[in-house]
Design a protein around this motif. Structure first.
Motif, short mmCIF file in Angstrom:
data_model
loop_
_atom_site.label_atom_id
_atom_site.label_comp_id
_atom_site.label_asym_id
_atom_site.label_seq_id
_atom_site.Cartn_x
_atom_site.Cartn_y
_atom_site.Cartn_z
N GLY A 96 10.88 26.83 59.51
CA GLY A 96 12.01 25.99 59.91
C GLY A 96 11.97 24.63 59.25
O GLY A 96 10.98 24.24 58.62
N ASP A 97 13.07 23.86 59.42
CA ASP A 97 13.11 22.50 58.87
C ASP A 97 12.62 21.51 59.94
O ASP A 97 13.12 20.42 60.08
N ASP A 98 11.64 21.97 60.73
CA ASP A 98 11.05 21.14 61.79
C ASP A 98 9.62 20.74 61.40
O ASP A 98 9.10 21.23 60.40
N PRO A 99 8.96 19.86 62.16
CA PRO A 99 7.61 19.41 61.76
C PRO A 99 6.62 20.58 61.64
O PRO A 99 5.77 20.59 60.74
N ASP A 100 6.72 21.61 62.51
CA ASP A 100 5.81 22.76 62.40
C ASP A 100 5.92 23.43 61.04
O ASP A 100 4.93 23.87 60.46
N GLY A 101 7.17 23.52 60.53
CA GLY A 101 7.38 24.16 59.23
C GLY A 101 6.60 23.44 58.14
O GLY A 101 5.93 24.06 57.32
N GLY A 102 6.67 22.10 58.14
CA GLY A 102 5.95 21.31 57.14
C GLY A 102 4.45 21.49 57.27
O GLY A 102 3.74 21.65 56.27
N LEU A 103 3.95 21.47 58.51
CA LEU A 103 2.51 21.63 58.74
C LEU A 103 2.02 22.98 58.23
O LEU A 103 0.98 23.09 57.58
N LEU A 104 2.78 24.05 58.55
CA LEU A 104 2.35 25.40 58.14
C LEU A 104 2.36 25.54 56.62
O LEU A 104 1.46 26.16 56.04
N LEU A 105 3.37 24.94 55.96
CA LEU A 105 3.43 25.01 54.49
C LEU A 105 2.20 24.33 53.89
O LEU A 105 1.57 24.86 52.98
N ARG A 106 1.87 23.15 54.40
CA ARG A 106 0.72 22.42 53.85
C ARG A 106 -0.58 23.18 54.14
O ARG A 106 -1.48 23.22 53.31
N HIS A 107 -0.66 23.80 55.31
CA HIS A 107 -1.85 24.57 55.65
C HIS A 107 -2.03 25.76 54.69
O HIS A 107 -3.14 26.03 54.21
N LEU A 108 -0.93 26.48 54.40
CA LEU A 108 -1.00 27.62 53.48
C LEU A 108 -1.45 27.15 52.10
O LEU A 108 -2.34 27.76 51.48
N ALA A 109 -0.84 26.07 51.62
CA ALA A 109 -1.17 25.57 50.28
C ALA A 109 -2.63 25.15 50.21
O ALA A 109 -3.33 25.44 49.23
N ALA A 110 -3.12 24.52 51.28
CA ALA A 110 -4.52 24.08 51.30
C ALA A 110 -5.48 25.26 51.26
O ALA A 110 -6.60 25.16 50.76
N ALA A 111 -5.03 26.41 51.76
CA ALA A 111 -5.89 27.61 51.74
C ALA A 111 -5.83 28.33 50.39
O ALA A 111 -6.52 29.33 50.19
N GLY A 112 -4.99 27.84 49.47
CA GLY A 112 -4.91 28.47 48.15
C GLY A 112 -3.75 29.45 48.01
O GLY A 112 -3.73 30.29 47.11
N VAL A 113 -2.77 29.35 48.92
CA VAL A 113 -1.61 30.24 48.86
C VAL A 113 -0.49 29.54 48.10
O VAL A 113 -0.17 28.38 48.38
#
Ligand code: ADP
Length: 312
Positions: A96-113
């Motif tokens: 979503g375009d909500d704060p959770d969406g941003g957090l999850l995207l950054r979490h995935l990227a940090a894991a190498g996704v």
């Protein structure tokens, strides 16, 4: 070019609703071969878990629970496991375009996704409401939110891509992914639901637990099905006939959440890499056992080679 991509990164943080428009305007990044070992098309959720003494009965309120908030969703769990086992994975999904969406995207990227295939849509980020009692018994309600909007627009699949789906997004999107995958296509048929014959026929591999296997009779005809049996390990069936099996590893159980997802990522990577059936099952069981011994639904892993059985 480069300036557009910087703007994209800023938009990610400050104006998510602009992101999709900007992505369409930005010139494509210079073509480079996909280095992802696995492409996951699937769900991305926030898991909101209330840990309480006992589960509420219908209409009842239970107080005194502890709240935990963790990244989850079968798709994201499998993409993160693949990135940790194989160095890099690609996720196609939606938040979503909500704060959770941003957090999850950054979490995935940090894991190498690689998250360039994750769209931000005007919907709430997918959320799983989980209640767990002191025996580990649980109730789960999934609010699909943005996951219902996963789309393959602007997504392409190369012949060398290994693709893995689950059933927490629209079934039509899973079927379209299967049709458009030129290479290896695997389906984790969870949560269980009836499957169109065309989808079952296209799968190079289906992965289910034993409850799901019993609930999806269409799988009796499937080319290759891996069934997980918890502490009893796993087996492979070709057209309903068992062709390989491997015992589980002994481990002190901390949390079984995410063990199935880790198993899926490991088995697909192992079979797509050309390992024989039994070796692949044994490696996936070792990864599953590691996950069972870890409290997180997205545990850290060593590279996949670490879980291969030592030659005897
Ligand atoms: P799901 O969580 O999808 O129901 P399972 O419980 O069958 O899946 O677990 C998936 C895999 O994780 C199993 O095949 C096994 O390799 C590993 N596993 C699960 N539970 C245990 C356990 N208690 N001990 C050792 N390995 C386990």
């Amino acid at each position: 070019g480069a300036r557009c991509r910087v703007v994209l990164e800023l938009a990610e943080d400050f104006a998510p609703h602009l992101l999709n428009t900007l992505r369409r305007l930005a010139p494509a990044a210079p073509a480079e071969p996909s280095r992802a070992a696995l492409t996951v098309v699937g769900s991305i959720n926030v898991d909101l878990t209330a840990v309480c003494e006992r589960l509420p009965a219908p209409g009842e309120t239970v107080i005194g629970a502890d709240l935990q908030r963790q990244p989850g969703g079968k798709g994201a769990n499998q993409a993160v496991a693949a990135a940790r086992l194989a160095g890099r994975a690609r996720m196609i999904g939606a938040v979503g375009d909500d704060p959770d969406g941003g957090l999850l995207l950054r979490h995935l990227a940090a894991a190498g996704v690689d998250t360039t295939g994750v769209r931000r849509v005007p919907a709430p980020t997918g959320t799983a409401l989980i209640t767990v009692d002191r025996h580990g018994e649980n109730q789960i309600t999934v609010c699909a939110g943005a996951n219902a909007e996963v789309s393959l627009e602007d997504v392409s699949f190369a012949p060398e891509d290994v693709v893995l789906c689950q059933l927490e997004i629209e079934l039509d999107t899973v079927c379209e992914t299967a049709r458009r995958t030129p290479g290896f296509f695997a389906l984790n048929a969870a949560p269980a639901r009836p499957l169109p014959a065309e989808l079952v026929e296209r799968c190079d591999l289906v992965i289910v637990n034993e409850t799901e296997y019993a609930r999806i009779p269409e799988l009796a005809d499937a080319e290759l099905v891996a069934v997980t049996y918890g502490a009893q390990g796993s087996a492979l069936y070709a057209h309903g006939r068992q062709i390989a099996s491997a015992p589980a590893h002994e481990v002190a159980v901390v949390s079984t959440v995410g063990a199935g997802d880790a198993f899926c990522a490991a088995l697909v990577l192992a079979l797509a890499a050309g390992l024989d059936h039994e070796t692949a099952l044994r490696a996936a069981n070792a990864v599953g056992a590691h996950a069972v011994g870890d409290a997180s639904s997205q545990p850290e892993f060593s590279p996949l080679e670490h879980y291969l059985p030592s030659p005897s």
